[in-house]
Structures are given as C-alpha cells and as structure tokens.
Motif scaffolding. Structure first.
Motif, PDB file in Angstrom:
ATOM      1  N   TRP A 140       0.836  -1.207   0.000  1.00  0.00           N
ATOM      2  CA  TRP A 140       0.000   0.000   0.000  1.00  0.00           C
ATOM      3  C   TRP A 140       0.872   1.259   0.000  1.00  0.00           C
ATOM      4  O   TRP A 140       0.720   2.137  -0.824  1.00  0.00           O
ATOM      5  N   TRP A 190       0.515   7.613  -6.136  1.00  0.00           N
ATOM      6  CA  TRP A 190      -0.817   8.161  -6.422  1.00  0.00           C
ATOM      7  C   TRP A 190      -1.318   9.200  -5.428  1.00  0.00           C
ATOM      8  O   TRP A 190      -2.300   9.880  -5.680  1.00  0.00           O
ATOM      9  N   LEU A 193     -19.697  17.344  -8.017  1.00  0.00           N
ATOM     10  CA  LEU A 193     -19.930  16.278  -7.029  1.00  0.00           C
ATOM     11  C   LEU A 193     -21.002  16.676  -6.014  1.00  0.00           C
ATOM     12  O   LEU A 193     -21.742  15.844  -5.511  1.00  0.00           O
ATOM     13  N   TRP A 244      -8.256  19.467   0.167  1.00  0.00           N
ATOM     14  CA  TRP A 244      -8.155  18.237  -0.624  1.00  0.00           C
ATOM     15  C   TRP A 244      -7.126  18.433  -1.729  1.00  0.00           C
ATOM     16  O   TRP A 244      -6.330  17.551  -2.027  1.00  0.00           O
ATOM     17  N   SER A 262      12.239  11.124   6.124  1.00  0.00           N
ATOM     18  CA  SER A 262      13.292  10.270   5.577  1.00  0.00           C
ATOM     19  C   SER A 262      14.665  10.662   6.095  1.00  0.00           C
ATOM     20  O   SER A 262      15.603   9.885   6.001  1.00  0.00           O
ATOM     21  N   ASN A 290      -3.589   1.631  11.711  1.00  0.00           N
ATOM     22  CA  ASN A 290      -2.863   1.728  10.470  1.00  0.00           C
ATOM     23  C   ASN A 290      -3.751   1.469   9.264  1.00  0.00           C
ATOM     24  O   ASN A 290      -3.786   2.227   8.296  1.00  0.00           O
ATOM     25  N   SER A 319      -6.293   4.187   8.777  1.00  0.00           N
ATOM     26  CA  SER A 319      -5.782   5.418   8.178  1.00  0.00           C
ATOM     27  C   SER A 319      -5.487   5.206   6.692  1.00  0.00           C
ATOM     28  O   SER A 319      -5.713   6.094   5.877  1.00  0.00           O
ATOM     29  N   GLN A 320      -5.002   4.006   6.361  1.00  0.00           N
ATOM     30  CA  GLN A 320      -4.766   3.722   4.941  1.00  0.00           C
ATOM     31  C   GLN A 320      -6.068   3.756   4.147  1.00  0.00           C
ATOM     32  O   GLN A 320      -6.131   4.299   3.056  1.00  0.00           O
ATOM     33  N   VAL A 344      -7.263   7.422   3.773  1.00  0.00           N
ATOM     34  CA  VAL A 344      -6.472   8.135   2.769  1.00  0.00           C
ATOM     35  C   VAL A 344      -6.874   7.681   1.365  1.00  0.00           C
ATOM     36  O   VAL A 344      -7.081   8.495   0.458  1.00  0.00           O
ATOM     37  N   THR A 345      -7.015   6.358   1.224  1.00  0.00           N
ATOM     38  CA  THR A 345      -7.393   5.835  -0.089  1.00  0.00           C
ATOM     39  C   THR A 345      -8.727   6.421  -0.538  1.00  0.00           C
ATOM     40  O   THR A 345      -8.877   6.840  -1.683  1.00  0.00           O
ATOM     41  N   VAL A 375     -10.272   9.207   0.567  1.00  0.00           N
ATOM     42  CA  VAL A 375     -10.207  10.659   0.371  1.00  0.00           C
ATOM     43  C   VAL A 375      -9.615  10.994  -0.994  1.00  0.00           C
ATOM     44  O   VAL A 375     -10.108  11.856  -1.709  1.00  0.00           O
ATOM     45  N   VAL A 376      -8.553  10.271  -1.356  1.00  0.00           N
ATOM     46  CA  VAL A 376      -7.911  10.568  -2.640  1.00  0.00           C
ATOM     47  C   VAL A 376      -8.711   9.979  -3.794  1.00  0.00           C
ATOM     48  O   VAL A 376      -8.960  10.644  -4.800  1.00  0.00           O
ATOM     49  N   PHE A 377      -9.122   8.725  -3.620  1.00  0.00           N
ATOM     50  CA  PHE A 377      -9.626   8.004  -4.783  1.00  0.00           C
ATOM     51  C   PHE A 377     -11.104   8.153  -5.080  1.00  0.00           C
ATOM     52  O   PHE A 377     -11.499   8.019  -6.223  1.00  0.00           O
ATOM     53  N   PRO A 391     -13.222  10.738  -5.247  1.00  0.00           N
ATOM     54  CA  PRO A 391     -13.539  11.701  -6.312  1.00  0.00           C
ATOM     55  C   PRO A 391     -12.897  11.302  -7.647  1.00  0.00           C
ATOM     56  O   PRO A 391     -13.512  11.467  -8.708  1.00  0.00           O
ATOM     57  N   ILE A 392     -11.681  10.751  -7.560  1.00  0.00           N
ATOM     58  CA  ILE A 392     -10.974  10.416  -8.797  1.00  0.00           C
ATOM     59  C   ILE A 392     -11.647   9.247  -9.502  1.00  0.00           C
ATOM     60  O   ILE A 392     -11.798   9.240 -10.727  1.00  0.00           O
ATOM     61  N   TRP A 402     -14.699   8.617  -9.396  1.00  0.00           N
ATOM     62  CA  TRP A 402     -15.916   9.155  -9.988  1.00  0.00           C
ATOM     63  C   TRP A 402     -15.632   9.884 -11.294  1.00  0.00           C
ATOM     64  O   TRP A 402     -16.362   9.764 -12.274  1.00  0.00           O
ATOM     65  N   VAL A 419       0.979  11.438 -13.190  1.00  0.00           N
ATOM     66  CA  VAL A 419       1.140  10.175 -12.475  1.00  0.00           C
ATOM     67  C   VAL A 419       2.188   9.308 -13.175  1.00  0.00           C
ATOM     68  O   VAL A 419       3.020   8.668 -12.525  1.00  0.00           O
ATOM     69  N   ILE A 441      12.151   8.466  -4.668  1.00  0.00           N
ATOM     70  CA  ILE A 441      12.066   7.696  -3.438  1.00  0.00           C
ATOM     71  C   ILE A 441      13.428   7.124  -3.093  1.00  0.00           C
ATOM     72  O   ILE A 441      13.838   7.119  -1.948  1.00  0.00           O
ATOM     73  N   LEU A 497      15.235   9.720  -1.452  1.00  0.00           N
ATOM     74  CA  LEU A 497      14.751   9.910  -0.092  1.00  0.00           C
ATOM     75  C   LEU A 497      15.316   8.846   0.841  1.00  0.00           C
ATOM     76  O   LEU A 497      15.807   9.136   1.921  1.00  0.00           O
TER      77      LEU A 497
END
Lengths: 318, 444, 288
Positions: A127, A134, A153, A192, A207, C24, C27-28, C31-32, C34-36, C38-39, C41, C268, C279, C282
């Motif tokens: 995940w 993303w 929306l 958002w 990090s 955990n 929260s995952q 987050v998923t 909240v982000v996804f 609307p997207i 849709w 993306v 990453i 990082l």
C-alpha cells in the motif's frame, strides 16, 4: 519586513557559526572567498525576485497614494486618502478576518491529513509503496478542474456526493451557496487539493530521521509517542517551521480556488483578503484602492510572520 | 489635404517597417500558409473569449479561408478567457502590445475604451450596413459621440425553455405572464423536481436573467436623463420580487448557480423550466435523451399589467485596437469579409443558436438555417430571432450610451441584490434600493 | 496492554497483532477513500455518455461505455501540443528551481553570508504580495524583456514563485545536517565549493527531491501566469487548454472529464517513471 529580517538576523547570529568556520581552523584561505561564493549562490534568486516582484511592489506603493480608478486612467496624488478609505472600509477588515480563519482552518485540516499520510507512506508494504505515486493525484489536477469537479460532485441535482449523503439521510443542502458553510466548503476543497504537498514535504523530512536512533530507542522500550516527541519531532521541526510559515503565507494568498467556486459569495461570505483586492481592482476598477489594500495586507502579514518567527521558531534552530 | 499626405507617408513607412519586421524573425512557418506569406504585409491578431472546441475550430477554419484569398493582412485567432481578460487587456494596454481586434460586448467595450484602447470603426460599420443591413439593436450599443466603436458580429438573446413532457403530464401551457410563471413553477415542483432552475450565484448569469425579467416588467431603463440611477420603481421591485419568489421553486443550491447548472438541471429532468440563451439547443437531445420536439421554448413571461415582450440582448462586436492605419484597414477588410453572406453563415454556425445574425438578411441565410442543430428546432430559432428585435441591454436602452456602465456591470450588483433577498431574507423593495445605492457608489 | 503475554494463546496474539494494525489499516483506508473516491468518480464518468453523466440517480459503473469523450479530446483540442508545453515547462521549472533554491539556501543557511537574515526576510516578502497586484505591472516588465508570449516568461515567473518556498524548505533540510561535517571537511583542506558538492549536497537529496516534486507540480497546475502572458495556442499549457474547454455558457461534461483524466495521467506517469529515483533519493538520504 525589516523587522522580520532583524529577527532572522538575530536568529542566525545565535550560533555564530559563520565566523567560527573561518577562524577556528586558522585556515590560509581568505574568509571572504567563502562569502563571495555564498553571495554568488544567492544572487540568481535575488535577481529573479527583483525582476518579477520588485517593480510591481514599487508601483503598488506609489499607486496607493493616488486615486486611480481603471488602470492606466488619469489620476492625482491624494496623500493618505486612499489608504484611509481602505482602513475605513469595514469590508476590508471583515475580509482580513475571513483570511485569518481561512489560513487557520486550512492549516489544521491540511496538517492532520498530511501527517497521517506521511506516516502511512513511510511504512513498508504494498500500500505504502503504491501510495507514494498516487497520493499526489489531487494536487496535480489544475485548480480550474478541481473547482468544477467539486461543484459537480456536490450539485443537488446530479451530484453523487449529494446523492450518497441523501441515501443515508443527510441533506447536504447548498454547501457553496449557504453563507454559513460557503467558506468552510471551499476550505475543504482547497485542503483536498493541497494536502499532498504537506504530505510529500513531511515524508521527505521523515526520511532524514536516522532509523538506527529510532531502532535503538525502541530497544530501550520507548513508546511510539515518546519516540515521536523526543526524536522525530525535533528533526522535523525546521521543515515544519518552514512549511508552516511559508505555507500559511501562501495559503493566505490563494485566490483561484475561492474565485472559481463562489466568486467570494454568497454576498461576501467567502470574500477573503485576496478576493477583496481582486474585486477592487478588476470588478470595481479601483486600482489605487486595491494597491493600498495590498500594501496594508502585506503590513499585517509581516506582523503575523514576525510573531510566528518569534514564537514558532524551533529552539535549537538558528 | 494635409492628413491625406500624412496618411500616405504613414502608410509607406509602416509598410516598409512591417516588411522589414516580417523578414527579420522569419515568421513561424506553421502559423501562416506559405502560399500567402509572400503577399501579406503582416498578420492581424484577433482575441476572442471562450475556447470551446467547436468555436475555435469554426473560427480557425474561417481564418484559413480568409487567408487563402491573399489579403493584405492575414488573420489569426487567439483564445482568451472571460475570467482573465480584464487584467490581461489592461496589462497589454500599458505595455502597448494589444491585439489588433478584440471581441467584446457593449459594457466590456466601455472598459476597454477607458483603458485608452479602441479605434472608431464607423466607416466599416456603415459599409456593412449599406450592403448587408445591420439591426439597430446591434449597432446602437456601440455608438458614442457620433462614432461606432465596434463592428456588430452576432446577437445573443434569452427565452423561457421548458420540458414539454412535464408540461403535458401536468396539463400545463407555457406561462405568458409573471403570475402564470410563478403558478407554473409552483405546480411543477413535486417529486424531487424543481419547477424552474434559476441562477442566484454572484455572477453575470444571475444579472442577465433578472434583467430579462426587468425588461418584460417594463423596467428596462433604470437610468434617468442625467444618468442618475433609479431602481426603486414599482416595476423593478416587482421583477425583484418575482425572482425571489421563483427561487423558492428552484433547486436548493441555486445560490451557487451560473450558466451551466440550470441547463444541466433542465436537461437531466431535475427542473422543468429555465431562462437562458440559445445555447440550450445543441446539447438538449443528447443530454436529456428526449426528442428535439420535446424542448419547449416561449417568450419570457411579461408583467401582468403593462408588460412588454423582450429579453436581455447582447450585441457582440469586434473592436479594432490596432493603432496603425494600415493594420486598421486590414482589420476592417477582414471584418467586412466576415459579414458577407457566404462567410457569415459559417461564422454563426460556430455556436448554433447562441450566435444570432445581426444582419437583416441573416435570418434567411440557408447555410445557417440548414445547420444540423438549428434545422431540428425551427420554431425556437424563429422565436430567438423575434426576441432579438425587442431585446435591450442595461445602459444602452433606447439609444443611450452610459459610459460608466462598465464600472457597474463588473460587480454583479443585480446578482448580489438577489442574494440579499435569497440568502439574507431582505425584502424586495429594500434589495432594489440596496442595489441602487451600490450602483451609485460604483460610479462615484 | 503490553502486560498480556502474547504467547499464551494464538487467538489473543492474533487479536493484538490485529488491534495494533487496525489504526494503520483505518488510516490507509481513509487516505485511499479521500484521494480516490472523487478520482474514481471522474474516471468512471469520463466513460459515460452525455445523458448518463448528469443523471439524477447516478450510476457507479457506466451503463454503456463510450470512448467518445476521449476521441473528442484528441480530435477537437490540441491536447498533445498542450501536453508537450506542460512537460517542457514543468521539467525545466523543476530543474531551474532546484539549482537556484539550492544555491540560495546554501548561501543563506550554510555559508551564512552577512545580512542573510535580512535577505531571508525579503525572500519571504515574495509570498506576502497578492498575485493580483503583480499582473498588470508584469505585462510591462515582460514586454520590456521581450518575453511576452513565450514559455521563457512562464519559466521565469514559475521559478520566482517556487524558489522562495523551496529555499525555505531546504533551510530545514540544511539545518538538520550536523555542522561538524563542514568543519571536518575544512580541516581536511576542502574549500567551500568542494565542501558543498562533496559533503553537503549528497545529504540534501531528500530535500532536493521534495523541491523538484513541488516545483514540477506547481508548474503543472499553474494557471494565472500561463493565461495572462501567453496567447498563442501553440504555447498554451494543459490547465489553459482544460479551462478553455469549460465554456461559460455550455459545459461539455464528458469532454471536461476526459480532459481532467488526461491532465492527471501524465503527471502520475512521470511519478511512476522517476518516482523510484525520488524515493531512492529519499531513502538514500535516510540511511546515510
């Protein structure tokens, strides 16, 4: 603004590192070369800033002492009259107040979201790995599109969010059209849109926290809370300070999200200071007043930034 | 005579300069047709607002067609946004790099002129008028001080649009008066459907619909002889009051509506009526899933006593901002070409229904009437044309030219007055006086 | 809670592992969503026809799939031109911003040139000026420089707006690097230039990655400058192209949604391509 500089100056003098570096080792190299090198490094940024904002700022200060309506039309010098007009306008102070609310609520909402995302990103697992790519999605959508999507929306006729909440018996009503909720609804949309920035920055800073230290603390039986407050947070603090200060100033000046959704309405319910200035300049065509309002806003912001620097600066930070 | 020699000299020098200027930067090969490049003295840049693909494609095609006729100046369209144009044109005015032609509406034209831009185009307008015949309503809004300041290109007018299926089910007819409109909206509001969808956002869409109702209520002209503002007339208050009453039967989030939302509400079957311009024709069938014959259109209802048919009417025109005589002539030549019947039909088809002809012969242009959208709605097109004849725009009613209208219209004071009633519960009489005071303050 | 012996029964053990993982997981999930949500849709609706998009009872999965919206996007707009401009502008902004802000941050917070506090204050000032104020005077400045209607103008302005924040961000990263490193380097006889390139910069990789991401996205979504200072269609960026298809009078929802999808996708894609690098940077910073 000079004061902000002074405070920083005082801050940077705390450690006296610059002079020490030169003297301590009794190096043969002249100290000045390092400084010259430093100035060379800074100069491109200063040059760009002078080029892009130097002239507009000077012309704004100048314009504030005039009584110009439409930009470019004839005007006269009127001393402080234009400034007084702005100061006497209660809408200006209302707008500033709304801006304060806007900054504070945005800061809280985005910080909470950004922190929880940053911690989630840091973990191992599929995940977290995929989320690192993303999670930026809301942030990479242009604001024009963000505004239109959220209005769509939430529309009462064909909006899916309105429909879904209706199914569970919650009437969303008119989130952008009700003066009581308009500003907060735009804040939600704006948060958002922007929270991935905070998440990416905090993740980057996380990090830099040495993993060995944390492992050692875990072995010593420290609780996650203790580890956060005594190890992670001090290391994050300089970055959080930068994010908090510049992020807030920047969020203060957000115009597009608000203008594209509510145009500052209904009436003045979501008219923050930048919307007020924009309306003065390009809806009411009072360009001198807009300039004066901007100058006053910058003064207020400078004071706020100064307070933030004084009270928010990390202790061991220079 | 002196001016003539001066003009000639200017022409020669500017031609020389332009030729020199052209040769130097080796003009972008993609931008101009190589065949015409050699003959052209330069390029006329035209700014128009709204870059919806169909409009851009139609304009670009016309430009290509014109450039193929080997004109002195080739033309190129560039798209701007209404939201950005006010600061942008002010910036270009200061920097002296404005476009040669700028599309405008009458109130925006007063703003552009106050920036020190815009050249009289009386000769071009009179030339077109003589050959094609221009509707009075399209010309007067650009006439000031004995000169025309823009070449009228197309008109836009509003109608009452309605869903015929809903009307038939409820056994209703299109309303003709204020009170019938309100009663119809009330009767149709049931089962999650709104009787009417009206904009009440802080925007020009709201201003426009309210002003249409003010016209049909007999309150079109709210400027007195001395350009003082009088919005406290009983006619104005009645129009305000009607709008506020109608909002009760409009979707609950109307206070954030502009143009798009009422149209989507009508097309999705969430609302039974809407008042808007001719852009409703194109997407109706595809978005509603209904037959073109099921889209109803009617004149905007009039006040119960003493009302007159009408609508807000926007004459869209082209201002010439080029200051050099040669370029001005080039701009005039293109605009004259554009208004010739052969080309004008294609131009109007850029936005079927929204763009209405401003020439007397325009209504019968085959090219335009046979458009695949318009040919499906012949009655509504006739009605749009008819409404154009009695249309008006605030500040430009009965030949007036209120120079300061630009200072007023930018603030959407009408829309804010609607919001005072709708979200703050201010009584209509008070709201109209509030609007009057705001407008007075705006021109102080 | 730690008083439980986790070894007693596997049941309790599982329960504890589960309760530890639960926050955990939650929260995952949040987050998923909240982000996804609307997207999801947006993406789903971009495959719907005009009638289905604005239907009052929404369909969560397109009833009939259509690619017409995407077809219109590619045939009736200059999408590829906009994309090219956006990529060019965003990448160059990211590169220039990293270079300039790195220099500035290093000079201000590591070398600490005299007056650095005051200079930092001036840089901060850049963020206090309302953008509205800049537009009209900038027209004059840019046309004086001969930059009106050019991507260079946008690059300059984007950097002017990303570099101050980036400098402040890097400040935090620089301050978290122990200063004894410099001193040690100096004892070894390294000059300021070598110290910067060999000692400090490698440790700043997470900061540089953050700045690059930030300035890339800033440019990717920037609207006001791009609309004010560029007029030619060949030079327009994606946000301008996107806002142009949102008409004032008519909104072609299908086209707009297809446009949104194809504004997100390249960004993306860029993250997928270079994400490993970011990453990697990082993580490298973290383990050093």
């Amino acid at each position: 603004m000079i004061d902000v500089g002074n405070i920083n100056q005082a801050g940077s003098d705390n450690k006296n590192r610059p002079s020490l570096v030169g003297l301590k080792k009794g190096n043969q190299k002249p100290v000045s070369w390092e400084k010259v090198f430093g100035f060379l490094l800074i100069s491109p940024l200063l040059l760009i800033l002078i080029l892009t904002i130097g002239f507009p700022v000077i012309s704004a200060v100048f314009s504030g002492f005039q009584d110009q309506r439409i930009i470019g039309s004839p005007s006269a010098f009127v001393g402080f009259d234009t400034y007084l007009k702005v100061i006497e306008d209660s809408s200006f102070w209302d707008a500033l107040g709304r801006s304060g609310l806007w900054v504070a609520v945005n800061l809280v909402v985005q910080t909470v979201l950004a922190f929880s995302v940053a911690f989630s990103l840091q973990q191992n697992g599929r995940w977290s790995k995929s989320a690192r790519t993303w999670v930026v999605l809301p942030w990479v959508i242009p604001t024009v599109a963000v505004a239109i999507i959220w209005q769509w929306l939430l529309n009462s006729n064909y909006g899916v969010l309105h429909y879904l909440f209706g199914e569970i018996g919650v009437d969303l009503g008119s989130p952008f059209g009700d003066p009581a909720t308009a500003l907060f609804s735009v804040i939600i949309v704006n948060s958002w849109h922007w929270f991935p920035l905070g998440a990416v920055v905090i993740y980057g800073a996380l990090s830099t926290v040495p993993t060995e230290v944390i492992e050692a603390a875990k072995v010593d039986g420290a609780t996650p809370g203790r580890i956060f407050w005594s190890i992670t947070f001090p290391i994050l603090q300089p970055v959080l300070f930068a994010l908090g200060l510049v992020g807030s100033l920047w969020s203060f000046n957000v115009l597009d999200s608000i203008y594209l959704i509510t145009e500052g309405g209904p009436l003045e319910a979501s008219t923050t200071a930048p919307v007020y200035v924009y309306d003065l300049a390009f809806s009411e065509f009072r360009s001198s007043q807009a300039a004066a309002a901007s100058v006053l806003t910058v003064l207020v912001l400078s004071v706020a930034a100064l307070l933030f620097v004084r009270f928010g600066r990390p202790k061991e930070d220079a | 005579m002196r001016t003539k020699t001066f003009k000639l000299a200017a022409l020669v020098t500017s031609a020389a300069l332009l030729l020199g200027g052209c040769a130097a930067p080796a003009a972008d090969p993609a931008a101009t047709d190589p065949a015409t490049d050699s003959a052209a003295k330069g390029e006329i840049v035209i700014w128009h607002m709204e870059g919806v693909p169909n409009r851009v494609a139609a304009f670009d095609a016309l430009a290509a067609e014109y450039n193929a006729t080997n004109p002195d100046f080739t033309v190129r369209f560039e798209t701007q946004q209404w939201d950005e144009i006010y600061p942008k044109i002010a910036g270009t005015a200061q920097a002296g790099n404005q476009p040669d032609i700028l599309f405008a509406i009458p109130d925006f034209a007063t703003y552009v002129r106050s920036l020190g831009l815009g050249q009289p185009v009386t000769d071009v307008v009179e030339g077109i008028d003589a050959s094609q015949g221009l509707l009075d309503a399209s010309k007067v809004a650009y006439q000031d001080g004995g000169e025309y300041w823009a070449v009228p290109l197309y008109g836009m007018v509003q109608l009452l649009w309605y869903n015929k299926v809903m009307f038939e089910t409820a056994g209703l007819e299109a309303p003709k008066t204020y009170s019938e409109l309100l009663a119809t909206a009330k009767a149709l509001t049931k089962d999650g459907v709104s009787g009417i969808a009206l904009p009440a956002g802080k925007n020009l869409a709201t201003d426009q619909v309210l002003y249409s109702l003010m016209i049909t209520g007999g309150a079109a002209n709210f400027f007195d002889e001395s350009e003082g503002i009088a919005l406290d007339s009983p006619e104005t208050v009645k129009a305000f009051s009607l709008y506020n009453d109608l909002l009760e039967y409009s979707p609950k989030d109307s206070a954030n509506y502009a143009w798009g939302e009422p149209q989507a509400a009508l097309n999705s079957g969430a609302a039974a009526m809407a008042i808007e311009k001719g852009q409703y024709l194109t997407p109706w069938a595809a978005e509603s899933g209904l037959d073109p014959s099921q889209l109803g259109c009617a004149p905007i209802p009039v006040a119960d006593n003493g009302g007159q048919s009408g609508s807000i009417y926007y004459s869209n025109g082209a201002m010439v901002l080029a200051e050099d005589d040669d370029r001005r002539a080039g701009a005039g030549a293109f605009l004259t070409w554009l208004m010739q019947p052969d080309n004008y039909g294609d131009f109007l088809n850029a936005e079927p229904g929204l763009f209405l002809p401003v020439t007397t012969g325009g209504a019968d242009l085959e090219q335009w009437r046979q458009n695949e959208v318009l040919s499906q709605y012949p009655e509504c097109v006739d009605l749009l044309l008819k409404q154009s004849e009695t249309g008006a725009l605030f500040g430009f009613v009965d030949g007036q030219y209120v120079e300061k209208i630009g200072l007023i219209s930018g603030q959407n004071i009408f829309a804010q007055a609607i919001q005072q009633m709708y979200v703050n519960g201010m009584p209509p009489a008070e709201a109209s006086i509030w609007a009057q005071e705001q407008m007075k303050a705006a021109i102080e | 809670m730690t008083t439980f012996s986790t070894k007693r029964t596997s049941h309790i053990g599982n329960l504890i592992v589960w309760t530890k993982k639960l926050p955990n997981f939650v929260s995952q999930l949040v987050v998923t969503i909240v982000v996804f949500a609307p997207i999801y849709w947006i993406v789903m609706s971009s495959f719907k026809g005009p009638e289905e998009i604005i239907r009052s009872e929404p369909t969560f999965w397109p009833e009939t799939w259509t690619f017409g919206n995407f077809e219109r996007l590619f045939t009736s707009t200059k999408y590829l031109v906009f994309l090219g401009n956006s990529l060019f502008l965003s990448i160059s902004t990211a590169v220039v911003t990293v270079l300039i802000s790195l220099g500035a941050a290093y000079g201000l917070y590591r070398i600490r040139v005299p007056g650095s506090g005051r200079i930092a204050g001036v840089i901060l000032l850049a963020y206090m000026i309302p953008g509205t104020l800049l537009i009209v005077p900038l027209h004059q400045t840019l046309s004086g420089l001969g930059l009106i209607d050019s991507l260079t103008a946008l690059l300059l302005l984007n950097v002017a707006f990303t570099a101050p924040f980036s400098t402040w961000l890097l400040r935090g990263f620089i301050l978290s690097i122990p200063s004894d490193l410099d001193d040690a380097a100096a004892i070894d006889g390294a000059g300021p230039v070598r110290t910067m390139f060999e000692i400090v910069l490698p440790l700043l990789r997470p900061g540089m990655a953050t700045v690059a991401v930030y300035s890339f996205v800033f440019s990717w979504t920037e609207f006001v400058f791009a609309s004010q200072f560029v007029s030619r269609q060949e030079l327009q960026t994606l946000p301008i192209g996107l806002s142009a298809i949102i008409g004032q009078y008519n909104v072609d929802w299908g086209l707009v949604l297809a446009g949104v999808v194809f504004t997100m996708l390249p960004a993306v894609f860029v993250f997928l391509l270079v994400g490993r690098f970011f990453i990697g940077g990082l993580i490298a910073g973290a383990t050093k």
